[in-house]
Design an enzyme around this catalytic site. Sequence first.
Site, PDB file in Angstrom:
ATOM      1  N   ARG A  27       0.819  -1.206   0.000  1.00 13.50           N
ATOM      2  CA  ARG A  27       0.000   0.000   0.000  1.00 13.50           C
ATOM      3  C   ARG A  27       0.857   1.261   0.000  1.00 13.50           C
ATOM      4  O   ARG A  27       0.342   2.352  -0.242  1.00 13.50           O
ATOM      5  CB  ARG A  27      -0.900   0.006   1.247  1.00 13.50           C
ATOM      6  N   ASN A  98      -5.834   5.059   9.985  1.00 13.03           N
ATOM      7  CA  ASN A  98      -5.668   5.290   8.555  1.00 13.03           C
ATOM      8  C   ASN A  98      -6.712   6.315   8.147  1.00 13.03           C
ATOM      9  O   ASN A  98      -7.884   6.151   8.468  1.00 13.03           O
ATOM     10  CB  ASN A  98      -5.888   3.966   7.798  1.00 13.03           C
TER      11      ASN A  98
END
Length: 606
Positions: A27, A98
Amino acid sequence: MCGIVGILGSKPVAIDLVDALRRLEYRGYDSAGIATVEKGKLDRRRAEGKLRNLETRLHEEPLKGHVGIGHTRWATHGRPTELNAHPHMSDRVSVVHNGIIENFRDLKQDLQAKGHKFTSDTDTEAVVHLITDGLQRGLKPIEATKEALSRLHGAFALAIIFAGEDDLMIGARQGSPLAIGHGKGEMYLGSDAIALAPFTDTITYLDEGDWCVLSRDTSVIFDKGNRRVDRPTIKSVASSLLVDKGNYRHFMAKEIHEQPEVISHTLGNYIDMAAGIVKMPALGIDLSEVNRVTISACGTAYYAGVVGKYWIEKYARLPVEIDIASEFRYREVPLQPGGLSVFVSQSGETADTLEALRYCKRNGQTIASIVNVRTSTIARESNTILPTLAGPEIGVASTKAFTSQLSVLACLALALGRARGTLSPETEQELVKALTELPRHISTLLHNETVYEELAHEISKARDVLYLGRGVSFPIAMEGALKLKEISYIHAEGYAAGELKHGPIALIDENVPVIVVAPEDELFDKTVSNMQEVAARGGQIILISDAPTERAGCRLLAHIKMPKAHALTNPLLYAVPIQLIAYHTAVFMGTDVDQPRNLAKSVTVE
Ligand code: M6R
């Protein structure tokens, strides 16, 4: 984008946390950390840079707790330093996050006024102090978290552990994905099922606004109104998918080489091979009645959408509007009922694309999403999913997802054409045949990469590279420039070949390689004229074409010879050399091909 993992384990969890974080490396991240609860106390280790730095820290000073959270950080608020790395914590609570807490400045001011001391520049730390404040006022961890969540604005996923609580973890999801993994006497949280694959394949995805309270044996989910809810538990296929490089040096190389297979696989889902026709799933709308198509996406997925526009306009004679999702979502586009809105996203989690989707939904459009992750938020909020069957794409630079997206868009264009009567059965059969021949052509292209290795020396010397294309090759030129920029850090731009003389030609000299994407079609001669304009100014031309070299009519630095294929399939075919040019240039330059600096695989912030 940041990756989150949490484990309520039956043994020390530090090694497993790092293992799960490694599976989230794709990611993109710039620092990492973990925290555990050991003998009732919270402790953490954090490090800048790659996970090996965190492992070194853990080797020097191990963490032994059986409950823990871990994080790979992609910086949004505050530089990528150890101080800003997650987990953030007080002596009562530790948080990984996140996303973005949009009201963190206001929260921080309030909390500082109450005496809370902040030690980082992050928005996340506001969550830590907000929960701590509740705990200090005598609230239990679940109540303190519930209260804190009600005050947070923005898009986020959180995993939270508490001092003195060896069998408790809380997760929350608002705008960024989060999944619960169910083990035997163990419980997990993760940004996606891939992270949890070594531990369990039994997964529950939280819905928008959900939060959950986990112990080793129980998981209780609440919706955003704090009502207890059940969410489906599914068997994830992520565990059976090998997330390794095989014999390749990089994931990107592996993924480029997987294209013949994944394109076949994807086309197989949308084509009736025996009948030679496309077979789309029901889109929840009569395709013959669609009056307008709107496509929205970001980055590479956007360029796939631009190719889709050319195809739908050509084969279905239907007006298509396309825009970058981050622009579309704020443009206040007037939309009439009866429209089909198509969203293209590998991850299915891109925040801007998701918001563009929600705008179209509010405005009465039928939503179809072309996604690679079927369990993603974009998929779940769509009327119909048109999946790409590319498998997990780990390299940050999108390759096989792009050509799989193109495969689906090509089938959609043909399906619209058939429904609207703009495509005769014979033409449909001819085009379907061309699509089925494509994987073979791509295999041929992948047999010899020497030309790209040689070109890499030349391109690596350049400060700027231009890519030119006309018609449906224009988006491929833009995608080529994006690929090169992303992984080699060389400045590159893609232009419509005819636009060159309106400005960019000023850049041309003998130090500027110009990569021309030009199949020998009805526009080829026009592009030749543009190449000559470049040659006349000393530009170094690299031609990617199936035309004989002599037809270029000027000196070439190189000619990448392409197989002859049908015009419909050329964008997919020509995507491969532009990927290989970027890949070999980056390898030659020694950059981090799979995890280029500053980039994230799944962009869940705006
Ligand atoms: O997951 P998505 O397809 O929605 O992602 C969109 C872009 O962020 C993505 O395509 C990005 O441009 C890639 N790094 C391109 O290689």
